[in-house]
Design a protein around this motif. Structure first.
Motif, PDB file in Angstrom:
ATOM      1  N   THR A  44       0.828  -1.209   0.000  1.00  0.00           N
ATOM      2  CA  THR A  44       0.000   0.000   0.000  1.00  0.00           C
ATOM      3  C   THR A  44       0.862   1.259   0.000  1.00  0.00           C
ATOM      4  O   THR A  44       0.651   2.180  -0.796  1.00  0.00           O
ATOM      5  CB  THR A  44      -0.935  -0.006   1.224  1.00  0.00           C
ATOM      6  N   SER A  97       3.985   1.527  -0.889  1.00  0.00           N
ATOM      7  CA  SER A  97       4.797   1.584  -2.108  1.00  0.00           C
ATOM      8  C   SER A  97       4.005   2.187  -3.259  1.00  0.00           C
ATOM      9  O   SER A  97       4.501   3.070  -3.980  1.00  0.00           O
ATOM     10  CB  SER A  97       5.283   0.182  -2.490  1.00  0.00           C
ATOM     11  N   ASN A  98       2.762   1.736  -3.449  1.00  0.00           N
ATOM     12  CA  ASN A  98       1.928   2.298  -4.520  1.00  0.00           C
ATOM     13  C   ASN A  98       1.641   3.772  -4.287  1.00  0.00           C
ATOM     14  O   ASN A  98       1.692   4.593  -5.211  1.00  0.00           O
ATOM     15  CB  ASN A  98       0.616   1.526  -4.612  1.00  0.00           C
ATOM     16  N   ASN A 144      -5.366   0.663   0.502  1.00  0.00           N
ATOM     17  CA  ASN A 144      -4.657   0.002  -0.597  1.00  0.00           C
ATOM     18  C   ASN A 144      -5.325   0.304  -1.929  1.00  0.00           C
ATOM     19  O   ASN A 144      -4.648   0.589  -2.931  1.00  0.00           O
ATOM     20  CB  ASN A 144      -4.628  -1.508  -0.349  1.00  0.00           C
ATOM     21  N   PHE A 195      -3.964   2.382  -5.261  1.00  0.00           N
ATOM     22  CA  PHE A 195      -4.073   1.896  -6.639  1.00  0.00           C
ATOM     23  C   PHE A 195      -4.766   2.921  -7.531  1.00  0.00           C
ATOM     24  O   PHE A 195      -4.349   3.156  -8.673  1.00  0.00           O
ATOM     25  CB  PHE A 195      -4.852   0.575  -6.664  1.00  0.00           C
ATOM     26  N   LEU A 252      -2.322   5.456  -8.464  1.00  0.00           N
ATOM     27  CA  LEU A 252      -1.289   4.997  -9.398  1.00  0.00           C
ATOM     28  C   LEU A 252      -1.825   4.777 -10.803  1.00  0.00           C
ATOM     29  O   LEU A 252      -1.120   5.027 -11.790  1.00  0.00           O
ATOM     30  CB  LEU A 252      -0.672   3.694  -8.872  1.00  0.00           C
ATOM     31  N   LYS A 253      -3.063   4.352 -10.912  1.00  0.00           N
ATOM     32  CA  LYS A 253      -3.639   4.018 -12.221  1.00  0.00           C
ATOM     33  C   LYS A 253      -3.618   5.203 -13.198  1.00  0.00           C
ATOM     34  O   LYS A 253      -3.097   5.083 -14.311  1.00  0.00           O
ATOM     35  CB  LYS A 253      -5.059   3.483 -12.021  1.00  0.00           C
ATOM     36  N   SER A 256      -2.033  -4.310  -6.096  1.00  0.00           N
ATOM     37  CA  SER A 256      -0.818  -3.504  -6.008  1.00  0.00           C
ATOM     38  C   SER A 256       0.300  -3.926  -6.953  1.00  0.00           C
ATOM     39  O   SER A 256       1.165  -3.114  -7.279  1.00  0.00           O
ATOM     40  CB  SER A 256      -0.265  -3.538  -4.573  1.00  0.00           C
ATOM     41  N   PRO A 306      -0.837  -3.027 -11.872  1.00  0.00           N
ATOM     42  CA  PRO A 306       0.121  -2.054 -12.428  1.00  0.00           C
ATOM     43  C   PRO A 306       1.218  -2.687 -13.290  1.00  0.00           C
ATOM     44  O   PRO A 306       1.580  -2.143 -14.336  1.00  0.00           O
ATOM     45  CB  PRO A 306       0.716  -1.406 -11.169  1.00  0.00           C
TER      46      PRO A 306
END
Length: 322
Positions: free
Chosen positions: A14, A16-17, A94, A98, A101-102, A182, A186
């Protein structure tokens, strides 16, 4: 085995993303509005608890219990309730990471794989695009089922899983959930970046999928996602990614989860997962290969993690978080 065996890696994934998105997105402060989903997620969790309470109450009433609510209060395990709430909060954060990041990946990874994935589909279905075989599935309710009923099934399965005693199977299933969001989503998106049939023409690849009619709900969501992509501005639940289909990936995860812990419902959940897979094609969100790859990854990751956890700890362990 204790629940920390999967919680620590889930927290790491979580963070890291989230860190990657905050580092790469041009206006990282804009991502904070993605936290709007947290209260809705927690309300959904409370609704899940409400369903359990009502179900238990009705069962006791049918059994002749005169004071079911008092009995229910005695039966309730408040430590378990708080544990599930905390774990559901982690799952929500989490998913928020995401969702940060998406759209970030959409900025840096151009959509180049759509023609390849469309041709793979055609080869798999004997020189025919699979969506042409599934148009009969589409109606005014298809989009709502695909998004909201799917989401409810994932949330319910996750709550059911989190209420189980700690074990290697639980740890593997829970961590598979986080790895799918995660890592699998990606990573495969970066390897095979695609917008999906619904955006095929807008991406400049031609009108091959112009005949898809996913209904009003599907069109509304597609316009919302395209606006976010084209404008480059972050919007909650934005971002475009066809490969892999996380809808199908998580639907398969749900089948695995229910088969392990509530096997009497496994067949019903499996039929729903197949329906989600078919809808992902008929509505134009995904190529068939997107769901095949995503579902295969869910099964593979779960069995790998289960083997690892079972080798690390005896099967008999039932300790909760400590």
């Amino acid at each position: 085995m204790r629940d920390r065996a999967w919680i620590y890696p889930a927290v790491f994934l979580t963070l890291s993303n989230a860190a990657l998105a905050l580092l790469l997105f041009p206006n990282p402060l804009a991502l904070l509005q993605g936290l709007k989903i947290v209260p809705f997620w927690m309300l959904g969790t409370l609704a899940g608890f409400g369903v359990v309470v009502i179900s238990k109450t009705l069962k006791m009433m049918r059994a002749g219990e005169e004071r079911p609510l008092l009995k229910l209060r005695e039966w309730a395990d408040w430590q378990l309730v708080m544990t599930v709430m905390a774990a559901m909060t982690l799952a929500c954060l989490n998913q928020t990471a995401f969702l940060w990041l998406k759209p970030t990946l959409n900025i840096y990874v151009p959509f180049t794989a759509d023609p390849l994935l469309a041709d793979i589909d055609r080869a798999l279905f004997l020189n025919r695009d699979p969506w042409t075989l599934l148009t009969w599935l589409n109606n005014d309710w298809s989009g709502l089922i695909y998004h909201f009923i799917w989401y409810a099934s994932i949330t319910g399965s996750l709550m059911m899983l989190l209420s189980r005693p700690a074990s290697a199977r639980k740890a593997a299933m829970a961590l598979t959930y986080f790895v799918c969001w995660s890592v699998i989503g990606p990573l495969i998106h970066c390897l095979l970046p695609a917008g999906g049939p619904i955006f095929y023409q807008r991406l400049g690849y031609g009108d091959r999928f112009a005949g898809i009619d996913g209904g009003i709900e599907t069109e509304r969501v597609a316009d919302f996602l395209w606006h976010g992509f084209e404008s480059g501005h972050f919007e909650v639940a934005s971002g475009i990614s066809a490969m892999p289909s996380l809808h199908v990936t998580l639907a398969v995860w749900t089948v695995l989860c229910v088969a392990q812990f509530k096997p009497r419902y496994a067949l019903l959940v499996a039929f729903f997962a197949i329906y989600v897979f078919l809808l992902s094609i008929s509505l134009g969100w995904h190529y068939a290969i997107d769901g095949i790859v995503g579902g295969t990854c869910a099964v593979f990751i779960y069995h790998i993690l289960r083997t690892i956890f079972e080798n690390r700890s005896p099967q008999s362990s039932t300790a909760l978080i400590r």
